[in-house]
Design a protein around this motif. Structure first.
Motif, PDB file in Angstrom:
ATOM      1  N   UNK A  88       0.833  -1.210   0.000  1.00 13.25           N
ATOM      2  CA  UNK A  88       0.000   0.000   0.000  1.00 13.25           C
ATOM      3  C   UNK A  88       0.864   1.255   0.000  1.00 13.25           C
ATOM      4  N   UNK A  89       1.934   1.262   0.783  1.00 18.24           N
ATOM      5  CA  UNK A  89       2.826   2.418   0.799  1.00 18.24           C
ATOM      6  C   UNK A  89       3.517   2.601  -0.548  1.00 18.24           C
ATOM      7  N   UNK A  90       3.921   1.500  -1.171  1.00 24.09           N
ATOM      8  CA  UNK A  90       4.555   1.582  -2.488  1.00 24.09           C
ATOM      9  C   UNK A  90       3.598   2.186  -3.513  1.00 24.09           C
ATOM     10  N   UNK A  91       2.370   1.656  -3.578  1.00 22.21           N
ATOM     11  CA  UNK A  91       1.431   2.136  -4.582  1.00 22.21           C
ATOM     12  C   UNK A  91       0.931   3.541  -4.276  1.00 22.21           C
ATOM     13  N   UNK A  92       0.932   3.921  -3.022  1.00 21.22           N
ATOM     14  CA  UNK A  92       0.599   5.308  -2.692  1.00 21.22           C
ATOM     15  C   UNK A  92       1.672   6.233  -3.237  1.00 21.22           C
ATOM     16  N   UNK A  93       2.952   5.830  -3.092  1.00 22.50           N
ATOM     17  CA  UNK A  93       4.035   6.649  -3.651  1.00 22.50           C
ATOM     18  C   UNK A  93       3.956   6.714  -5.169  1.00 22.50           C
ATOM     19  N   UNK A  94       3.572   5.614  -5.811  1.00 25.03           N
ATOM     20  CA  UNK A  94       3.474   5.581  -7.273  1.00 25.03           C
ATOM     21  C   UNK A  94       2.300   6.423  -7.759  1.00 25.03           C
ATOM     22  N   UNK A  95       1.144   6.266  -7.138  1.00 25.02           N
ATOM     23  CA  UNK A  95      -0.065   6.961  -7.593  1.00 25.02           C
ATOM     24  C   UNK A  95      -0.129   8.424  -7.163  1.00 25.02           C
ATOM     25  N   UNK A  96       0.386   8.733  -5.981  1.00 24.80           N
ATOM     26  CA  UNK A  96       0.305  10.088  -5.435  1.00 24.80           C
ATOM     27  C   UNK A  96       1.668  10.505  -4.887  1.00 24.80           C
ATOM     28  N   UNK A  97       2.646  10.748  -5.735  1.00 20.23           N
ATOM     29  CA  UNK A  97       4.012  11.008  -5.258  1.00 20.23           C
ATOM     30  C   UNK A  97       4.144  12.244  -4.368  1.00 20.23           C
ATOM     31  N   UNK A  98       3.316  13.249  -4.548  1.00 14.04           N
ATOM     32  CA  UNK A  98       3.441  14.475  -3.749  1.00 14.04           C
ATOM     33  C   UNK A  98       2.993  14.285  -2.310  1.00 14.04           C
ATOM     34  N   UNK A  99       2.013  13.422  -2.087  1.00 16.06           N
ATOM     35  CA  UNK A  99       1.456  13.289  -0.742  1.00 16.06           C
ATOM     36  C   UNK A  99       2.005  12.099   0.020  1.00 16.06           C
ATOM     37  N   UNK A 100       2.798  11.263  -0.607  1.00 15.23           N
ATOM     38  CA  UNK A 100       3.248  10.030   0.035  1.00 15.23           C
ATOM     39  C   UNK A 100       4.104  10.295   1.265  1.00 15.23           C
ATOM     40  N   UNK A 101       4.817  11.391   1.291  1.00 17.68           N
ATOM     41  CA  UNK A 101       5.681  11.669   2.430  1.00 17.68           C
ATOM     42  C   UNK A 101       4.974  12.309   3.605  1.00 17.68           C
ATOM     43  N   UNK A 102       3.732  12.742   3.396  1.00 15.97           N
ATOM     44  CA  UNK A 102       2.996  13.419   4.464  1.00 15.97           C
ATOM     45  C   UNK A 102       1.885  12.512   4.966  1.00 15.97           C
ATOM     46  N   UNK A 103       2.039  11.935   6.159  1.00  9.37           N
ATOM     47  CA  UNK A 103       1.009  11.027   6.657  1.00  9.37           C
ATOM     48  C   UNK A 103      -0.316  11.739   6.843  1.00  9.37           C
ATOM     49  N   UNK A 104      -1.386  11.094   6.371  1.00  6.68           N
ATOM     50  CA  UNK A 104      -2.731  11.626   6.559  1.00  6.68           C
ATOM     51  C   UNK A 104      -3.089  12.758   5.629  1.00  6.68           C
ATOM     52  N   UNK A 105      -2.217  13.096   4.686  1.00  6.49           N
ATOM     53  CA  UNK A 105      -2.520  14.211   3.804  1.00  6.49           C
ATOM     54  C   UNK A 105      -3.352  13.751   2.623  1.00  6.49           C
TER      55      UNK A 105
END
Length: 127
Positions: A88-105
């Motif tokens: 889930x973390x990997x695909x979040x970074x792939x699909x939404x690269x700008x928000x992946x580093x900010x938890x809950x954003x």
């Protein structure tokens, strides 16, 4: 016995609204990362179940059949949950690269207008 047909007032309401949200609560949409938040909530619950299973297996002992099954359950849930969170973390970074580093954003892809139109909990208003 009440009639199975809708009442006249209900038919008038249905035809007058034509699917338009009438209440404030109906005007809110779900943020794009709701799926990620749901997976993480599920992972937290599965981690608790795995920990409880491990404690119960320890209490029963590994030589008891129930203790062995609980230990297997604990290990299974631990590994599957770990894989699910990593994926889930990997695909979040792939699909939404700008928000992946900010938890809950909420991902930027939701709206180029920034935070305008969103409630404090990150759910944005539809419309």
């Amino acid at each position: 016995m009440p009639s199975p047909r809708p009442s006249a007032s209900w038919r008038r309401w249905g035809s007058s609204t034509a699917g338009v949200p009438r209440r404030r609560a109906e005007r809110y949409g779900i943020g794009d990362d709701a799926w990620f938040q749901a997976i993480m909530a599920s992972a937290r619950i599965d981690t608790r179940i795995a920990a409880a299973s491990a404690r119960s297996a320890q209490a029963l002992g590994p030589d008891m059949p129930a203790g062995a099954r609980l230990e297997n359950l604990s290990q299974f849930l631990h590994h599957v949950t770990e894989d699910l969170v990593r994926s889930a973390e990997h695909w979040r970074r792939v699909c939404f690269p700008r928000s992946a580093g900010r938890p809950g954003s909420v991902p930027r892809a939701v709206s180029p207008a920034g935070r305008r139109g969103r409630r404090r909990d990150g759910v944005r208003r539809a419309g």
